[in-house]
Design a protein around this motif. Structure first.
Motif, short mmCIF file in Angstrom:
data_model
loop_
_atom_site.label_atom_id
_atom_site.label_comp_id
_atom_site.label_asym_id
_atom_site.label_seq_id
_atom_site.Cartn_x
_atom_site.Cartn_y
_atom_site.Cartn_z
N ASP A 214 37.46 14.98 57.40
CA ASP A 214 36.35 15.13 56.65
C ASP A 214 36.34 13.67 55.54
O ASP A 214 35.22 13.35 55.58
N ALA A 215 37.01 12.65 56.56
CA ALA A 215 37.14 11.42 55.74
C ALA A 215 35.94 10.59 57.23
O ALA A 215 35.93 9.59 56.92
N GLY B 58 41.74 17.70 56.84
CA GLY B 58 40.82 16.05 56.25
C GLY B 58 40.78 14.92 56.36
O GLY B 58 39.91 14.59 56.57
N ILE C 251 34.04 17.45 50.51
CA ILE C 251 35.73 17.03 51.13
C ILE C 251 36.38 16.62 49.38
O ILE C 251 35.67 16.76 48.34
N LEU D 122 38.11 14.76 47.56
CA LEU D 122 38.52 13.19 47.36
C LEU D 122 39.20 12.66 46.34
O LEU D 122 39.02 13.19 45.13
N TRP E 31 32.92 10.86 55.20
CA TRP E 31 32.67 10.45 54.34
C TRP E 31 31.99 9.38 54.87
O TRP E 31 31.57 8.54 54.29
N ARG F 250 45.01 18.39 52.79
CA ARG F 250 43.26 17.99 53.02
C ARG F 250 43.21 17.40 51.91
O ARG F 250 41.44 17.37 51.68
#
Length: 261
Positions: free
Chosen positions: A127-128, A124, A3, A5, A131, A79
């Motif tokens: 990905d979030a 993205g 990720i 971030l 996470w 992303r």
């Protein structure tokens, strides 16, 4: 791919005005859009993304009177996942009584300008979600803001992706009870006829502009929530270009063309 971030300090976040309410887990994540115009230039200029997130935080704190940005995280077209309130903290964007049930993730698209989420934004968002499952105890649910709250958020294009099961770009979506995910999405949209009004008309208006039509129709002059004669004429142009009957109605054959499906 790990990720990407963006910590709060790196995007210039203001300090919260108070203490966060804690969350140990949620049923999942709700996806949002800005509800306003997003400058398409951010797709080619990543520096604009942090400025957009700062603007959202200012609006939430100074306009809404919230103690911080309302989203758990914001995702840009590159992303990148901008940390908002972060995992383990109650968001404020889902609506009264709904915030503790799901984390809130914003995709940086709006109802005009940048409307269609780029593939890297969808990646993205995924990905979030991963996470938040790892760090915040988020459950399996992925829903739109409108699921349980009366709003057009997260907009038709992003919500269509959610309805398809949030497939990674390039992957085949899971089968749906109808003959295809396109039919499933379009079946949820109303038939718009000349004279119609409301939020679906407004969505169609900005989708039409995103497809390169209605360039002369200024939403400051023409009401985008009314399916007016000039608006109808532009839809007929799209229908002609796509080999459809030029009936001026937005139904099961025209909606997919507006959505780019």
């Amino acid at each position: 791919m790990p990720i990407d971030l963006i910590p709060r300090a790196d995007w210039g976040a203001r300090a919260p005005r108070g203490d966060y309410s804690r969350l140990s887990s949620t049923r999942g994540v709700k996806i949002h859009y800005t509800g306003g115009r997003v400058d398409p230039a951010i797709v080619d200029d990543h520096r604009r993304c942090a400025a957009a997130v700062r603007g959202i935080q200012n609006g939430h704190m100074d306009g809404n009177g919230w103690m911080d940005i309302g989203y758990t995280a914001c995702v840009c077209p590159h992303r990148c996942v901008f940390v908002g309130r972060g995992p383990g903290r109650v968001p404020a964007a889902n609506g009264s009584g709904l915030n503790s049930g799901h984390y809130a993730v914003l995709g940086l698209v709006g109802n005009s300008g940048l409307i269609i989420p780029p593939n890297d934004m969808l990646l993205g968002i995924l990905d979030a979600i991963d996470w938040l499952r790892e760090k915040g105890g988020a459950g399996d649910q992925i829903k739109g803001h409108r699921d349980g709250y009366a709003t057009s958020c997260p907009g038709e294009p992003l919500y269509a992706w959610i309805r398809r099961g949030c497939p990674r770009p390039g992957e085949t979506a899971a089968p749906t009870p109808t003959s295809s995910w396109t039919e499933s999405t379009v079946n949820d949209l109303p038939l718009l006829e000349p004279g119609a009004t409301g939020r679906h008309v407004k969505t169609a208006f900005y989708l039409l502009k995103a497809r390169g039509y209605a360039k002369e129709l200024d939403p400051k002059v023409i009401d985008p929530t009314v399916y007016s004669p000039k608006f109808v004429d532009e839809v007929k142009k799209l229908q002609e270009d796509k080999g459809l009957d030029k009936d001026g109605r937005i139904g099961r054959k025209t909606w997919p063309k507006l959505l780019g499906l």
